[in-house]
Design an enzyme around this catalytic site. Sequence first.
Site, PDB file in Angstrom:
ATOM      1  N   PRO A 711      -2.628   0.364  -4.471  1.00 14.19           N
ATOM      2  CA  PRO A 711      -3.018   0.142  -3.021  1.00 14.19           C
ATOM      3  C   PRO A 711      -2.653  -0.961  -2.221  1.00 14.19           C
ATOM      4  O   PRO A 711      -1.908  -1.657  -2.661  1.00 14.19           O
ATOM      5  CB  PRO A 711      -4.609   0.073  -3.415  1.00 14.19           C
ATOM      6  CG  PRO A 711      -4.671  -0.502  -4.630  1.00 14.19           C
ATOM      7  CD  PRO A 711      -3.439  -0.206  -5.340  1.00 14.19           C
ATOM      8  N   CYS A 712      -2.840  -0.903  -0.795  1.00 14.22           N
ATOM      9  CA  CYS A 712      -2.499  -1.971   0.032  1.00 14.22           C
ATOM     10  C   CYS A 712      -3.769  -2.977  -0.341  1.00 14.22           C
ATOM     11  O   CYS A 712      -4.677  -2.785  -0.608  1.00 14.22           O
ATOM     12  CB  CYS A 712      -2.665  -1.590   1.406  1.00 14.22           C
ATOM     13  SG  CYS A 712      -1.676  -0.296   2.127  1.00 14.22           S
ATOM     14  N   PRO A 713      -3.150  -4.155  -0.256  1.00 15.28           N
ATOM     15  CA  PRO A 713      -1.881  -4.754   0.277  1.00 15.28           C
ATOM     16  C   PRO A 713      -0.834  -5.017  -0.996  1.00 15.28           C
ATOM     17  O   PRO A 713       0.074  -5.567  -0.905  1.00 15.28           O
ATOM     18  CB  PRO A 713      -2.218  -6.081   0.916  1.00 15.28           C
ATOM     19  CG  PRO A 713      -3.335  -6.480   0.457  1.00 15.28           C
ATOM     20  CD  PRO A 713      -4.428  -5.337  -0.232  1.00 15.28           C
TER      21      PRO A 713
END
Length: 774
Positions: A711-713
């Site tokens: 996932p981000c970040p």
Amino acid sequence: MNSLPEPILRIPDNIRDDVLGYRSRVEAFVRGDTTPEAFKACRVGMGIYEHRTAGRFMVRVRLGAGMALTHQLMRIAELSETYGNGRLHVTTRQDIQIHDVSLEHTPDIQEQLLAVDLTSRGGGGNTVRNVTACPRSGSCPLERFDVAPYAVQTAESLLQHNHAFNLPRKYKIAFSGCGEDCALASVADLGFFAQFRDGETGFSVFAGGGLGLHPRAGIQIETFISPDEVAEVAEAVRRVFDKHGDRTNKHKARLRYVAARLGPAPFKELYRQELKTLRAEGQTGNIPEIRDLETRFRNKPASDEAGNCSVPEKFAPLLLTEKEPGLATIQLPLPLGDIEVDALKTVAQTAELYGQGIVRATQLQELLITGVPWGHVLEAIASLDSVGLVNGHLTRGPRIVTCTGASTCKLGLCLSRGLAEALTRRFQEAGFTARQDTPVIRISGCPNSCGGHHAADLGLEGRAERRNGRLMPTYVVLAGGHLSEEGARLAAPLGAAPAKDIPELIVEMLASEDMATERMRERMAGYDRDDASLPDDYYCDFGSVEPFSLAGRGPGECGAGVFDVVRVDINEAERFLRTAAKAKSPAVKTDALYQALLAAARSLMLVFGRESRKDREIFSAFESDLIEPGWVRAETRELIRAAYDWKLEESPALGARKEDVAALLARIKELFASLDADLKFRIAPVSRPAPPSEEAQPAETVTRVDLRGVPCPMNFVKTKVALEQLPVGALLEVLLDDGDPVRNVPASLREQGQEVLAVEAVETWHMVRVRRTR
């Protein structure tokens, strides 16, 4: 046909040109002729920000000194009705925002605003922001003189030059008409206080103040200047900022960091040198005239409208007496700072019919209708109540000021608007009513202080904390803020509590009517409960049923996400250190020290593209990433060994190492504070290891990293770390999921100067090819 009145803020020709050229910039971006990063710089400088919902935008409209003519308000309402969501937002800097706009309609909004002498140019970005003033300028009985004309002149003087839109960071200016500082001049980049000296009007001047991270009061740079010196003082301070602001690190770029770095005396000397040079060379451009705004817009004499001055007591919280006998100001608090278009139209019509034809936005997210003869107050109130702007506000309780928070802002951590609504419900349950003398509660959804919590009687700062391995929304409670020309006193932090406990805590504080800082700090102790006992809904924010997270940042905000996650662990380490300091039991003290050490070691893992929940992996990564390269002292290995021994063998050795843990955390905080936008430390290691031998790699060798499912970040950080392991010129292929990952990572890479060669869709994922250029 009646001609429209002259505008309050005259739009300079260069801004008109920028607005009329904006449509072609949008068209070029849509065609693919402009990179997302270049276009972002353009639109943000035009006061246009993207919401967390991709493809939807906000337009922030400047109001000169917070004042708008009624036909201008009608146009803003119509634009929101046509292109937005039909709800306007009044900001703490006297702007009005149009929300939920599609990109293709932003040129239409810009051009139609310009047609009524309004603009959003400079409403965002590294620019001269809206120049604010006391919202009651010209009508307040306490003011020394009307400062609004000088705020308007300063804006017109600065905005006529293009260098006003290319500063190191934002430049905020405020004018206060007396020592009470309703305009927050004592904590602005540049603040002016109205003064009388020997029968002459003038200003004292403060500079280098600001709220947000590392807030500070301004430094007095002038004890008295004449009104005709205001524009040149504003330009001299702008030049100091332009030359000495840190353009390499936006987290340390505001003017207050220049003042802090130099100290008061050198900072004032730089200002004096710039002012001397400016006076010798002369100012370029036009020096706008000072216009008497209050008198010019007074559309009916009060003496002709005496009428019946008897107004029911229940309306007292909405009414303010003006300095001209026979006139009143109607004060309209706006829940969450929001107002529907129909209600805004009614406000404009009421101001035109019963007031002076001006509506003012305040720093408390209210609207004011000024110049209403007391004999017409009840008629005006009836008009406003027809759209729900009166009776509903009288039972809401203490005034609440809040930023938009994580509901729309990409930098927000907590749902501050949800907390504001929960507070209002709790106030109503407790029977609180609106009063002029109750403390103002200011809420910010993150440390950036857009809600002004550092200047509050009671302030709330949204934070994310890790409890039992899970993120929880929490708020730091602050109290005792007071602003004045005698010197600003920033609110002091009292402690932190889970978001779900805040409404009950604040009600207890207000009900006691004992607002002494120590008493409030004692009350907070009752909310320092065993984390394991908290129910699951404490891990969800107000207005959400989803587990609390820091997800949701849009393109180009990956770096900001990293900073927020690091800050969570640093806050946790500080919290455990405080627990250790207060612990009576040796076992509790040692466990708290271990947890503080673990949080400190974990805090910077994300910068190096690592993530782990296992203690041994965290300490191992800390040794390889921070101890071996010399970022922290080699002796820290002994501290980690003591932690291992205690965990495995219940050795008491760690209990005597509190000062060592505190020193390590202090070093971690130094490293964190030095991080630039490229996530590089900007301070020297404490020791320098031998440089590694470089291994040549063919320039066109392609390295691949699969970040699907990351996932981000974190996906951005892992990409960054993979690139840094390659020589300049090498190619990297990154496999990313659809959605936020493929929108965020390429944009952030471009912002850091890397060359993104291709973004190719492959089934449900994407391949991004990037060349390392730096």
